[in-house]
Design a protein around this motif. Sequence first.
Motif, mmCIF file in Angstrom:
data_model
loop_
_atom_site.group_PDB
_atom_site.id
_atom_site.type_symbol
_atom_site.label_atom_id
_atom_site.label_comp_id
_atom_site.label_asym_id
_atom_site.label_seq_id
_atom_site.Cartn_x
_atom_site.Cartn_y
_atom_site.Cartn_z
ATOM 1 N N LEU A 65 1.046 -1.034 -0.090
ATOM 2 C CA LEU A 65 -0.082 0.145 0.258
ATOM 3 C C LEU A 65 0.852 1.171 0.152
ATOM 4 O O LEU A 65 0.674 2.340 -0.635
ATOM 5 N N ALA A 66 1.630 1.173 0.968
ATOM 6 C CA ALA A 66 2.667 2.331 0.936
ATOM 7 C C ALA A 66 3.236 2.787 -0.356
ATOM 8 O O ALA A 66 4.070 3.654 -0.723
ATOM 9 N N ASN A 67 3.876 1.763 -0.853
ATOM 10 C CA ASN A 67 4.369 1.841 -2.408
ATOM 11 C C ASN A 67 3.533 1.595 -3.300
ATOM 12 O O ASN A 67 3.722 1.651 -4.608
ATOM 13 N N GLU A 68 2.422 2.285 -3.156
ATOM 14 C CA GLU A 68 1.346 2.260 -4.654
ATOM 15 C C GLU A 68 1.395 1.018 -4.990
ATOM 16 O O GLU A 68 0.723 1.429 -6.420
ATOM 17 N N ALA A 69 1.531 -0.034 -4.499
ATOM 18 C CA ALA A 69 1.677 -1.148 -5.553
ATOM 19 C C ALA A 69 0.028 -1.958 -5.801
ATOM 20 O O ALA A 69 -0.126 -2.810 -6.672
ATOM 21 N N VAL A 70 -1.057 -1.227 -4.931
ATOM 22 C CA VAL A 70 -1.825 -2.349 -5.345
ATOM 23 C C VAL A 70 -2.987 -1.059 -4.227
ATOM 24 O O VAL A 70 -2.302 -0.100 -3.897
ATOM 25 N N THR A 71 -3.760 -0.951 -4.608
ATOM 26 C CA THR A 71 -5.071 0.487 -4.014
ATOM 27 C C THR A 71 -5.352 -0.810 -2.638
ATOM 28 O O THR A 71 -5.803 -1.867 -2.321
ATOM 29 N N PHE A 72 -6.081 0.191 -1.888
ATOM 30 C CA PHE A 72 -6.964 -0.581 -0.379
ATOM 31 C C PHE A 72 -7.851 -1.271 -1.269
ATOM 32 O O PHE A 72 -8.574 -2.540 -0.484
ATOM 33 N N GLU A 73 -8.931 -1.074 -2.306
ATOM 34 C CA GLU A 73 -9.932 -1.712 -2.659
ATOM 35 C C GLU A 73 -9.544 -2.677 -3.096
ATOM 36 O O GLU A 73 -10.015 -3.619 -3.276
ATOM 37 N N LEU A 74 -8.828 -2.784 -4.019
ATOM 38 C CA LEU A 74 -7.956 -4.119 -4.186
ATOM 39 C C LEU A 74 -7.314 -5.360 -2.979
ATOM 40 O O LEU A 74 -8.142 -6.017 -3.594
ATOM 41 N N ALA A 75 -7.026 -4.603 -2.497
ATOM 42 C CA ALA A 75 -6.323 -5.202 -1.218
ATOM 43 C C ALA A 75 -7.989 -5.729 -0.471
ATOM 44 O O ALA A 75 -7.763 -7.081 -0.358
ATOM 45 N N ALA A 76 -9.038 -5.248 -0.413
ATOM 46 C CA ALA A 76 -10.198 -5.315 0.383
ATOM 47 C C ALA A 76 -10.772 -6.792 -0.169
ATOM 48 O O ALA A 76 -10.990 -7.416 0.333
ATOM 49 N N ARG A 77 -10.391 -6.318 -1.330
ATOM 50 C CA ARG A 77 -10.846 -7.324 -2.533
ATOM 51 C C ARG A 77 -10.648 -8.979 -2.304
ATOM 52 O O ARG A 77 -11.587 -9.568 -2.389
ATOM 53 N N PHE A 78 -9.267 -9.015 -2.287
ATOM 54 C CA PHE A 78 -8.542 -9.706 -2.232
ATOM 55 C C PHE A 78 -7.794 -11.003 -0.832
ATOM 56 O O PHE A 78 -7.706 -12.316 -0.322
ATOM 57 N N TYR A 79 -7.733 -9.966 0.247
ATOM 58 C CA TYR A 79 -7.957 -10.304 1.504
ATOM 59 C C TYR A 79 -9.138 -9.824 2.854
ATOM 60 O O TYR A 79 -9.400 -11.511 3.393
ATOM 61 N N SER A 80 -10.142 -9.512 2.488
ATOM 62 C CA SER A 80 -11.181 -9.499 3.752
ATOM 63 C C SER A 80 -12.046 -10.594 3.425
ATOM 64 O O SER A 80 -11.670 -10.793 2.360
ATOM 65 N N GLU A 81 -12.688 -10.867 4.044
ATOM 66 C CA GLU A 81 -13.521 -12.295 4.598
ATOM 67 C C GLU A 81 -14.681 -11.863 4.501
ATOM 68 O O GLU A 81 -15.469 -12.642 4.809
ATOM 69 N N ASP A 82 -15.344 -10.215 4.647
ATOM 70 C CA ASP A 82 -16.366 -9.700 4.746
ATOM 71 C C ASP A 82 -16.867 -9.713 3.954
ATOM 72 O O ASP A 82 -16.701 -8.926 2.845
ATOM 73 N N PRO A 83 -18.020 -9.962 3.306
ATOM 74 C CA PRO A 83 -18.473 -10.459 1.705
ATOM 75 C C PRO A 83 -19.742 -8.535 1.758
ATOM 76 O O PRO A 83 -19.649 -8.650 -0.030
ATOM 77 N N ALA A 84 -19.708 -8.399 2.830
ATOM 78 C CA ALA A 84 -20.016 -7.056 2.721
ATOM 79 C C ALA A 84 -19.232 -6.017 2.494
ATOM 80 O O ALA A 84 -20.154 -4.524 1.754
ATOM 81 N N THR A 85 -18.075 -5.752 2.760
ATOM 82 C CA THR A 85 -17.176 -5.112 2.560
ATOM 83 C C THR A 85 -16.558 -5.075 1.246
ATOM 84 O O THR A 85 -15.886 -4.163 0.968
ATOM 85 N N ARG A 86 -16.190 -6.533 0.957
ATOM 86 C CA ARG A 86 -14.993 -6.843 -0.011
ATOM 87 C C ARG A 86 -15.464 -6.056 -1.440
ATOM 88 O O ARG A 86 -14.521 -5.895 -2.007
ATOM 89 N N THR A 87 -16.232 -6.313 -1.232
ATOM 90 C CA THR A 87 -16.743 -5.474 -2.890
ATOM 91 C C THR A 87 -17.016 -3.792 -3.028
ATOM 92 O O THR A 87 -17.304 -3.973 -4.169
ATOM 93 N N ASN A 88 -16.912 -3.674 -2.369
ATOM 94 C CA ASN A 88 -17.221 -2.013 -2.198
ATOM 95 C C ASN A 88 -15.909 -1.162 -1.568
ATOM 96 O O ASN A 88 -15.927 -0.196 -1.642
ATOM 97 N N GLY A 89 -15.270 -1.545 -1.686
ATOM 98 C CA GLY A 89 -14.004 -1.333 -1.675
ATOM 99 C C GLY A 89 -13.273 -1.326 -0.274
ATOM 100 O O GLY A 89 -12.853 -0.310 0.256
ATOM 101 N N GLY A 90 -14.179 -2.387 0.775
ATOM 102 C CA GLY A 90 -13.218 -2.348 2.513
ATOM 103 C C GLY A 90 -14.178 -1.309 2.938
ATOM 104 O O GLY A 90 -13.854 -0.989 3.895
ATOM 105 N N GLN A 91 -15.604 -0.120 2.350
ATOM 106 C CA GLN A 91 -15.849 0.818 2.978
ATOM 107 C C GLN A 91 -17.155 -0.029 4.124
ATOM 108 O O GLN A 91 -17.957 -0.600 3.385
ATOM 109 N N MET A 92 -16.968 -0.063 5.256
ATOM 110 C CA MET A 92 -18.148 -0.023 5.919
ATOM 111 C C MET A 92 -19.145 1.137 6.441
ATOM 112 O O MET A 92 -18.780 2.078 6.891
ATOM 113 N N ALA A 93 -20.182 1.254 5.546
ATOM 114 C CA ALA A 93 -21.227 1.720 5.984
ATOM 115 C C ALA A 93 -22.519 1.955 6.915
ATOM 116 O O ALA A 93 -22.556 0.445 7.114
#
Length: 204
Positions: free
Chosen positions: A176-204
């Motif tokens: 993330l610091a090296n901008e090799a991956v975006t937060f949204e992409l990281a959430a998609r690949f690393y998050s196990e929460d189906p509610a936030t995995r597909t919306n960029g990790g946003q918890m609304a």
Amino acid sequence: QQWHDDPRLVFPLKLSAEQCSSSNTARYKAELAQRIADDDEWKIADLTGGLGVDSWFFSQKAAAVLYNEMQDALCMAAKYNFKCLGADNISVSNCMIMTGKEEFINEFSPDIIYMDPARRGEGGKKVFLIEDCTPDVLTLKDIIFRHARHILLKPEYTSEDMENGFRVLDSLRTELANEAVTFELAARFYSEDPATRTNGGQMA
């Protein structure tokens, strides 16, 4: 102050007394919750109350605390102990946590939900996988996230689990610091929460 110094307090179950938080640990949890809430009038629901140690320390920082315990004996003891300790900002509940039975959480409207699942299975055998603990947090995750902005969970883990977790986090932080991956992409690949995995990790 040690929460157990009052000679009037009762401890009905030996196992619960052995497994409850120490004063220092419970005090740390309360301070951590206060930092997370970042609000003067925050509320926390302790859904696995046990003897009420964590709830009592939460009550020193929070405006209101919901203590919930599924075992009748522990719930009655905690209610009595809270009265002895003068904790008048703790509401006591004796409810099962399950889908369709979460009105008591909704009515309290907590900012934070805290859970420390029991790590004993059938016959008192110690378990380690979170899905084997009681209550099963993975099954209840939809309920939990529906009723609070923040979740505090105390899972059981091994030193190997910690090392693997920190290794992944360190690697992800570097990417993330090296901008090799975006937060949204990281959430998609690393998050196990189906509610936030597909919306960029946003918890609304």
